[in-house]
Design a protein around this motif. Structure first.
Motif, PDB file in Angstrom:
ATOM      1  N   ARG A 115     -32.349 -21.246 -13.484  1.00 26.07           N
ATOM      2  CA  ARG A 115     -33.480 -20.917 -14.238  1.00 26.07           C
ATOM      3  C   ARG A 115     -34.798 -20.730 -13.391  1.00 26.07           C
ATOM      4  NH1 ARG A 115     -31.159 -24.908 -17.454  1.00 26.07           N
ATOM      5  NH2 ARG A 115     -32.671 -26.635 -16.663  1.00 26.07           N
ATOM      6  N   HIS A 116     -35.140 -21.637 -12.531  1.00 26.02           N
ATOM      7  CA  HIS A 116     -36.233 -21.559 -11.670  1.00 26.02           C
ATOM      8  C   HIS A 116     -36.222 -20.203 -10.907  1.00 26.02           C
ATOM      9  CE1 HIS A 116     -39.641 -22.695  -9.000  1.00 26.02           C
ATOM     10  NE2 HIS A 116     -39.014 -21.967  -8.147  1.00 26.02           N
ATOM     11  N   ARG A 117     -35.086 -19.782 -10.324  1.00 23.04           N
ATOM     12  CA  ARG A 117     -34.905 -18.527  -9.457  1.00 23.04           C
ATOM     13  C   ARG A 117     -35.215 -17.456 -10.566  1.00 23.04           C
ATOM     14  NH1 ARG A 117     -30.730 -21.082  -6.388  1.00 23.04           N
ATOM     15  NH2 ARG A 117     -28.937 -19.919  -7.883  1.00 23.04           N
ATOM     16  N   LEU A 118     -34.319 -17.422 -11.588  1.00 19.28           N
ATOM     17  CA  LEU A 118     -34.466 -16.232 -12.712  1.00 19.28           C
ATOM     18  C   LEU A 118     -36.028 -15.852 -13.128  1.00 19.28           C
ATOM     19  CD1 LEU A 118     -33.124 -14.086 -14.495  1.00 19.28           C
ATOM     20  CD2 LEU A 118     -32.860 -15.947 -16.040  1.00 19.28           C
ATOM     21  N   GLY A 122     -37.690 -12.720 -11.564  1.00 18.32           N
ATOM     22  CA  GLY A 122     -37.840 -11.977 -12.937  1.00 18.32           C
ATOM     23  C   GLY A 122     -39.564 -11.670 -13.180  1.00 18.32           C
ATOM     24  N   GLY A 123     -40.055 -12.455 -12.977  1.00 19.38           N
ATOM     25  CA  GLY A 123     -41.680 -12.415 -13.119  1.00 19.38           C
ATOM     26  C   GLY A 123     -42.271 -11.692 -12.171  1.00 19.38           C
ATOM     27  N   LEU A 124     -41.746 -11.670 -10.969  1.00 14.74           N
ATOM     28  CA  LEU A 124     -42.506 -10.753  -9.884  1.00 14.74           C
ATOM     29  C   LEU A 124     -41.837  -9.324  -9.913  1.00 14.74           C
ATOM     30  CD1 LEU A 124     -41.453 -13.076  -6.503  1.00 14.74           C
ATOM     31  CD2 LEU A 124     -43.694 -12.613  -7.562  1.00 14.74           C
ATOM     32  N   ALA A 125     -40.497  -9.319 -10.513  1.00 13.50           N
ATOM     33  CA  ALA A 125     -40.200  -7.784 -10.795  1.00 13.50           C
ATOM     34  C   ALA A 125     -40.872  -7.169 -11.867  1.00 13.50           C
ATOM     35  CB  ALA A 125     -38.722  -7.931 -11.013  1.00 13.50           C
ATOM     36  N   LEU A 126     -41.209  -8.187 -12.823  1.00  7.76           N
ATOM     37  CA  LEU A 126     -41.984  -7.541 -14.032  1.00  7.76           C
ATOM     38  C   LEU A 126     -43.426  -7.053 -13.501  1.00  7.76           C
ATOM     39  CD1 LEU A 126     -42.521  -6.901 -16.820  1.00  7.76           C
ATOM     40  CD2 LEU A 126     -43.069  -9.428 -17.326  1.00  7.76           C
ATOM     41  N   MET A 127     -44.020  -7.889 -12.966  1.00  2.89           N
ATOM     42  CA  MET A 127     -45.240  -7.789 -12.294  1.00  2.89           C
ATOM     43  C   MET A 127     -45.475  -6.595 -11.402  1.00  2.89           C
ATOM     44  SD  MET A 127     -47.688 -10.171  -9.472  1.00  2.89           S
ATOM     45  CE  MET A 127     -46.484  -9.752  -8.415  1.00  2.89           C
TER      46      MET A 127
END
Length: 262
Positions: A115-118, A122-127
Motif C-alpha cells: 500500500r505504501h509503494r502504491l 501513484g501519487g508521483l505519477a498523478l502529479m
C-alpha cells in the motif's frame, strides 16, 4: 591465498576505492566473530566482481554473508556477497528457553508495504501527469498538480510518523511479554531494550538515498548482568517473526568467566 570460506559480518565502514595487488576494487570493514577473525575484518571486492554489489546493501549496519578467501593482513577477497538471513545466536551455555505468542504485528502485514509503494508511486505519477497537462493546456490543472505534490509530501510525513508510533507501541508490548516470560520461567531479568532489539523493533539506517531508513530485523542481543556477573544473550526463532504464532526465546551465558572486578 588460502581456501575459500563463508562468514557473517556487519558492515562497519563505508566502502572506499583501493588497489590491492594491482587489482582495483573497493574495501570496507565488517564486524564479525566468526573464525578466523576475532572481532573485525576487511573485505576487498574486485571490480571484476562488481555485479556482486547489485541488490546488496553496503550501508553501515547492513548484515552480510561473505564468501571469499583470506589474502593476509586480515583482508578477505570476496567472491560473493549476499544479505544475511539472520544473525547467528550468541555463543555460550544455554540457560533456558521460553515461548511467547507473536500477535498480528502491523509490520508483518505484507499489504502495508504494498500500500505504501502504491500510494507513493501513484501519487508521483498523478502529479507528473497533471504537471505535463498544466504546462501544455491548462494552468489550473497545473496548479492542481502542485497541490497533489504538497498533499503527497504531507502524507509521507504523516505515514512515517504513524508507522513509527505503531511499531514502537507493538514491539514495546511484545518486548514486555518477553521480559515477563523470561523472569517468571527462568528467574532471569532481561533488559527491556535488549528484548526490543532482539525482536527487531525500531528502524535502522540503510545508507541508501532513496530509502534511508528500514525496519530492523530480529537478531541476538547481549547485555551485562549485574546479578550473575557475566554477559548474557537472547535470540529468537523463527526469523522473521510469524504473525499469530509462537516464537522461542533462547537465553545463553555468552561467557562463563566473571567480569573483571567481580
Amino acid at each position: 591465498m588460502t581456501a575459500p570460506q563463508s562468514f557473517y559480518g556487519i558492515v562497519a565502514s563505508r566502502p572506499e576505492p583501493t588497489v590491492l595487488d594491482d587489482d582495483r576494487g573497493i574495501i570496507f570493514w565488517v564486524q564479525t566473530d566468526h573464525e578466523p577473525h576475532a572481532d573485525a575484518a576487511q573485505v576487498f571486492l574486485s571490480v571484476t566482481r562488481a555485479d556482486q554489489v547489485d541488490g546488496v546493501d553496503l550501508g553501515i549496519g547492513s548484515e552480510l554473508t561473505i564468501e571469499g578467501a583470506p589474502i593476509g593482513n586480515g583482508v578477505t577477497s570476496a567472491t560473493a556477497l549476499r544479505p544475511a538471513a539472520h544473525r547467528p545466536q550468541p555463543r555460550g551455555r544455554v540457560l533456558g528457553t521460553v515461548e511467547v505468542h507473536v500477535p498480528d504485528l502491523a509490520r508483518l502485514d505484507p499489504g502495508r508495504e504494498r500500500r505504501h509503494r502504491l500510494t507513493l508511486w501513484g501519487g508521483l505519477a498523478l502529479m507528473l501527469v497533471l504537471g505535463v497537462v498544466g504546462m501544455v493546456k491548462s494552468t489550473t490543472i497545473g496548479n492542481i498538480g502542485f497541490w497533489v505534490f504538497l498533499a503527497l509530501c504531507a502524507w509521507l510525513v504523516w505515514d512515517d510518523l504513524r508507522t513509527r508510533r505503531i511499531d514502537d507501541r507493538e514491539y514495546t508490548a511484545l518486548a514486555d511479554d518477553v521480559v515477563s516470560a523470561v523472569r517468571s520461567r527462568l528467574n532471569l531479568d532481561v533488559p527491556p531494550q535488549a528484548a526490543f532489539d532482539m525482536l527487531g523493533g525500531g528502524l535502522e539506517r540503510t545508507g541508501h538515498p532513496w530509502r534511508p531508513m528500514r525496519p530492523r530485523r530480529p537478531g541476538p542481543a547481549v547485555w551485562v548482568s549485574d546479578v550473575v556477573g557475566a554477559r548474557l544473550g537472547v535470540d529468537v526463532v523463527p526469523q522473521p517473526l510469524q504473525p499469530d504464532a509462537p516464537a522461542t526465546i533462547t537465553v545463553v551465558a555468552v561467557d562463563e568467566d566473571p567480569l573483571p572486578g567481580e
